[in-house]
Design an enzyme around this catalytic site. Structure first.
Site, PDB file in Angstrom:
ATOM      1  N   GLU A  33     115.903  90.628  91.917  1.00 38.42           N
ATOM      2  CA  GLU A  33     115.288  91.338  90.799  1.00 38.42           C
ATOM      3  C   GLU A  33     116.085  92.624  90.611  1.00 38.42           C
ATOM      4  O   GLU A  33     116.206  93.412  91.557  1.00 38.42           O
ATOM      5  CB  GLU A  33     113.825  91.655  91.124  1.00 38.42           C
ATOM      6  CG  GLU A  33     113.140  92.381  89.982  1.00 38.42           C
ATOM      7  CD  GLU A  33     111.668  92.701  90.265  1.00 38.42           C
ATOM      8  OE1 GLU A  33     111.167  92.342  91.345  1.00 38.42           O
ATOM      9  OE2 GLU A  33     111.049  93.328  89.391  1.00 38.42           O
ATOM     10  N   ARG A 259     112.941  87.406 107.303  1.00 46.23           N
ATOM     11  CA  ARG A 259     113.743  88.503 106.769  1.00 46.23           C
ATOM     12  C   ARG A 259     114.615  89.094 107.843  1.00 46.23           C
ATOM     13  O   ARG A 259     114.259  89.099 109.021  1.00 46.23           O
ATOM     14  CB  ARG A 259     112.831  89.628 106.267  1.00 46.23           C
ATOM     15  CG  ARG A 259     111.972  89.281 105.115  1.00 46.23           C
ATOM     16  CD  ARG A 259     111.075  90.466 104.776  1.00 46.23           C
ATOM     17  NE  ARG A 259     111.756  91.433 103.943  1.00 46.23           N
ATOM     18  CZ  ARG A 259     111.779  91.371 102.607  1.00 46.23           C
ATOM     19  NH1 ARG A 259     111.154  90.410 101.975  1.00 46.23           N
ATOM     20  NH2 ARG A 259     112.415  92.290 101.915  1.00 46.23           N
ATOM     21  N   LYS A 269     113.570  97.832  98.514  1.00 49.27           N
ATOM     22  CA  LYS A 269     114.145  98.607  97.410  1.00 49.27           C
ATOM     23  C   LYS A 269     113.223  99.754  97.001  1.00 49.27           C
ATOM     24  O   LYS A 269     113.681 100.833  96.663  1.00 49.27           O
ATOM     25  CB  LYS A 269     114.400  97.692  96.213  1.00 49.27           C
ATOM     26  CG  LYS A 269     115.647  96.845  96.382  1.00 49.27           C
ATOM     27  CD  LYS A 269     115.837  95.910  95.211  1.00 49.27           C
ATOM     28  CE  LYS A 269     114.980  94.673  95.365  1.00 49.27           C
ATOM     29  NZ  LYS A 269     115.227  93.649  94.355  1.00 49.27           N
TER      30      LYS A 269
HETATM   31  P1  ATP Z   1     112.787  94.268  98.240  1.00 48.74           P
HETATM   32  O1  ATP Z   1     111.541  94.243  99.059  1.00 48.74           O
HETATM   33  O2  ATP Z   1     113.877  95.061  98.826  1.00 48.74           O
HETATM   34  O3  ATP Z   1     112.552  94.586  96.790  1.00 48.74           O
HETATM   35  P2  ATP Z   1     112.850  91.608  97.400  1.00 48.74           P
HETATM   36  O4  ATP Z   1     112.656  90.415  98.234  1.00 48.74           O
HETATM   37  O5  ATP Z   1     111.766  91.950  96.487  1.00 48.74           O
HETATM   38  O6  ATP Z   1     113.285  92.774  98.331  1.00 48.74           O
HETATM   39  P3  ATP Z   1     114.662  90.464  95.585  1.00 48.74           P
HETATM   40  O7  ATP Z   1     115.607  91.141  94.687  1.00 48.74           O
HETATM   41  O8  ATP Z   1     113.518  89.750  94.996  1.00 48.74           O
HETATM   42  O9  ATP Z   1     114.178  91.548  96.583  1.00 48.74           O
HETATM   43  O10 ATP Z   1     115.414  89.525  96.626  1.00 48.74           O
HETATM   44  C1  ATP Z   1     116.423  88.621  96.294  1.00 48.74           C
HETATM   45  C2  ATP Z   1     116.542  87.625  97.418  1.00 48.74           C
HETATM   46  O11 ATP Z   1     116.884  88.285  98.627  1.00 48.74           O
HETATM   47  C3  ATP Z   1     115.230  86.920  97.661  1.00 48.74           C
HETATM   48  O12 ATP Z   1     115.486  85.540  97.792  1.00 48.74           O
HETATM   49  C4  ATP Z   1     114.727  87.514  98.942  1.00 48.74           C
HETATM   50  O13 ATP Z   1     113.964  86.602  99.670  1.00 48.74           O
HETATM   51  C5  ATP Z   1     116.009  87.913  99.662  1.00 48.74           C
HETATM   52  N1  ATP Z   1     115.774  89.040 100.560  1.00 48.74           N
HETATM   53  C6  ATP Z   1     115.239  90.230 100.249  1.00 48.74           C
HETATM   54  N2  ATP Z   1     115.116  91.008 101.342  1.00 48.74           N
HETATM   55  C7  ATP Z   1     115.588  90.280 102.384  1.00 48.74           C
HETATM   56  C8  ATP Z   1     115.719  90.516 103.790  1.00 48.74           C
HETATM   57  N3  ATP Z   1     115.348  91.683 104.351  1.00 48.74           N
HETATM   58  N4  ATP Z   1     116.244  89.543 104.550  1.00 48.74           N
HETATM   59  C9  ATP Z   1     116.634  88.377 104.018  1.00 48.74           C
HETATM   60  N5  ATP Z   1     116.530  88.092 102.708  1.00 48.74           N
HETATM   61  C10 ATP Z   1     116.016  89.016 101.882  1.00 48.74           C
HETATM   62 MG    MG Z   2     111.129  90.667  94.971  1.00 47.95          MG
END
Ligand code: ATP
Ligand code: MG
Length: 560
Positions: A33, A259, A269
């Protein structure tokens, strides 16, 4: 499959699917995102998805999840593209957006309505919440749940046409208000939002909810394996429900993994953005940030990040990986390749009283101790030198092999010197050392075979390049800042120390971003952003692995 990537449980499933003929080609996607910069957790997801795509000769999409209008910025989209490329992956012509599928997702919603599997609800958000029940109690049906299909279709089309205000209606899946899985209690599929979208403009005033949009995008795009983090495990039944109902020609399979969490930092983020707003750091690319942009600016090589996530593996178990694992990957990557230089971070002046005033000798400094093919550079040596403040101790223990009153030490590539006199200022602080050098001990060519136990680095005062050096430490004081009541409370106030250092002249114009090793201190590189015409701005990438004890031991055996 690349020989170096272990077969984790996800790769095992994927290779089984190829062998059994279930799939001829693997299609994965990385779906960020664009509401912030990518962080070290995303590195794992990128390496997993793009790595599998590459290893299997499959395809991997970079799909921006832009279902949430207004929240996403073009700056973040550009940063994400840059970061994925920098990590060494390429989506070629496979960059997509969830919004590319808005028409098809809308059609799927109408299909669900026609099948009697979705309905338009008039309840407002509070009422819906009140009907949802709790983890221990079932929810209750909305009074609008059994609206006839025709009425639902008409209302949904009017939602789309803009006949209603935000929140007046919502399209919900008709699943089971008593399901033990809250995600199945008639989740929302579409909501009204009169807001322009960064890509579709004012075309839509209804937007699909994440779960629905995500499942359908996977299906439309041809995703075979939809890899996501463990918090989506409870969403999988909903993911599969959509596929069961709509029976798209391509049926993706969702697989969850845990994760990647890195100790002493955070991977969210939203929280990283808080750090910027509260001025704890200077921006998304602050070298202390666990963002890809921050780590790149700090000087971490992309290969080190890839190696790091490989070592972390892919599992279903929650893990908090030590910062040291990442730092070791960085050291290993840099250790073999980068050149050595000398720099003094906290200068203390040494005057060699028996060295001729105007004399300058050029010493041959080895650019790499184990790679003679990298040659040498000239390092000027003169009567006045800078050494590191902590390479001198007035009341030194017996095992202190650096400089002490009456003691001897070897200057790297130079001579053995003896400390004859300690000069202090009025408050008792040591400001200068008067030393003598032994002319017969010049490194490499000296006639004396005298040995001393310690070797220290130095820079000639008259030739020194003053520099601003930024020494970074962990961003938080505790391994798991998320477990603190307020993560802002556990920010390390000493995560950045700036020193006025002295560099040898070969470092006069350091190429931004290019790493060097400062002997005995660590790996450093000039900042790619901040410039100062009078003094290079240098980041410490990482310290050397070796503890002082180990360095002392090595120094004992050498003659510098
Ligand atoms: P954040 O909590 O930082 O916003 P998010 O999961 O909402 O993380 P996205 O942009 O939706 O962020 O994530 C893109 C991809 O990266 C998703 O498939 C998510 O599962 C993966 N991802 C995000 N954080 C991690 C992590 N700490 N370890 C492994 N994969 C991750
Ligand atoms: Mg997300």
């Amino acid at each position: 499959m690349s020989e170096t990537t272990p077969r984790d449980f996800i790769r095992q499933i994927i290779y089984d699917d190829l062998e059994s003929g279930k799939h001829d080609e693997i299609v994965t996607r990385f779906p960020p995102e664009p509401n912030g910069y990518l962080h070290v957790g995303h590195v794992m997801s990128i390496c997993l998805n793009f790595g599998i795509g590459r290893e299997t000769n499959g395809r991997t999409f970079l799909r921006f999840d832009d279902t949430n209008p207004g929240k996403q910025k073009a700056e973040y989209v550009r940063a994400i593209e840059r970061d994925v490329h920098w990590l060494g992956f390429d989506w070629e012509d496979r960059m997509t957006h969830a919004s590319d599928y808005f028409d098809q997702i809308y059609e799927s919603a109408e299909k669900l309505i026609e099948m009697g599997a979705a309905y338009v609800d008039d309840l407002n958000a509070d009422e819906i919440r009140a009907h949802r029940g709790t983890l221990t109690e079932p929810g209750s049906n909305s009074p609008h749940r059994d609206r006839p299909v025709e009425e639902n279709l008409e209302l949904f089309r009017r939602m789309r046409a803009g006949d209603f205000a935000d929140g007046e209606h919502v399209l919900r899946a008709k699943i089971d208000m008593a399901s033990p899985n809250m995600n199945l209690r008639d989740p929302a599929l579409y909501r009204i939002r009169h807001i322009d979208h960064q890509r579709t403009g004012d075309k839509w005033c209804i937007y699909p909810m994440y779960d629905f949009a995500h499942t359908m995008s996977d299906a439309f795009e041809g995703t075979t394996h939809s890899l996501c983090t463990l918090e989506f495990e409870d969403h999988r039944p909903l993911y599969n429900w959509f596929l069961d109902q709509l029976q798209p020609p391509n049926r993706p399979r969702q697989i969850e993994f845990s994760r990647l969490n890195l100790a002493y930092t955070i991977t969210s983020k939203r929280k990283l953005s808080d750090l910027i707003e509260r001025s704890v750091v200077t921006g998304w690319d602050d070298p202390r940030m666990p963002t890809i942009a921050g780590m790149r600016r700090r000087g971490y090589p992309a290969a080190a990040l890839r190696e790091f996530v490989k070592r972390g593996g892919v599992t279903k178990k929650d893990k908090l990986i030590e910062m040291g694992v990442l730092e070791n990957c960085v050291r290993e990557e840099l250790g073999h390749s980068v050149q050595r230089r000398m720099a003094v971070l906290r200068p203390l002046k040494v005057v060699l009283t028996n060295y001729p005033e105007d004399q300058v000798e050029m010493m041959a400094g080895l650019n790499h101790p184990n790679r003679p093919e990298l040659g040498t550079r000239d390092v000027p040596f003169s009567r006045e030198l800078w050494i590191e403040q902590d390479d001198f101790l007035e009341d030194a223990p017996r095992k202190f092999f650096r400089l002490k009153p009456g003691g001897e030490v070897r200057l790297r590539f130079g001579y053995i010197i003896r400390c004859e006199e300690v000069i202090k200022d009025s408050s008792g602080v040591v400001v200068e050392l008067r030393c003598t050098y032994d002319p017969d001990t010049r490194s490499g060519t000296g006639t004396s075979d005298r040995k001393v136990k310690g070797t220290i680095h130095w820079v000639s005062v008259g030739h020194a390049i003053p520099a601003t050096v930024r020494l970074y430490d962990r961003l938080f004081t505790v391994p798991d800042p998320n477990s603190a009541d307020d993560f802002m409370e556990v920010v390390n106030p000493e995560s950045l120390e700036t020193v006025k250092a002295m560099l040898e002249p070969a470092l006069a114009e350091p190429e931004p971003g290019r790493a060097v090793q400062f002997e005995r201190l660590g790996y450093f590189c000039a900042d790619t952003k901040d410039r100062d015409p009078n003094a290079p701005v240098i980041n410490r990438i990482v310290t050397l692995r070796d503890s002082w004890a180990k360095i002392e031991k090595q120094a004992m055996s050498g003659r510098g």
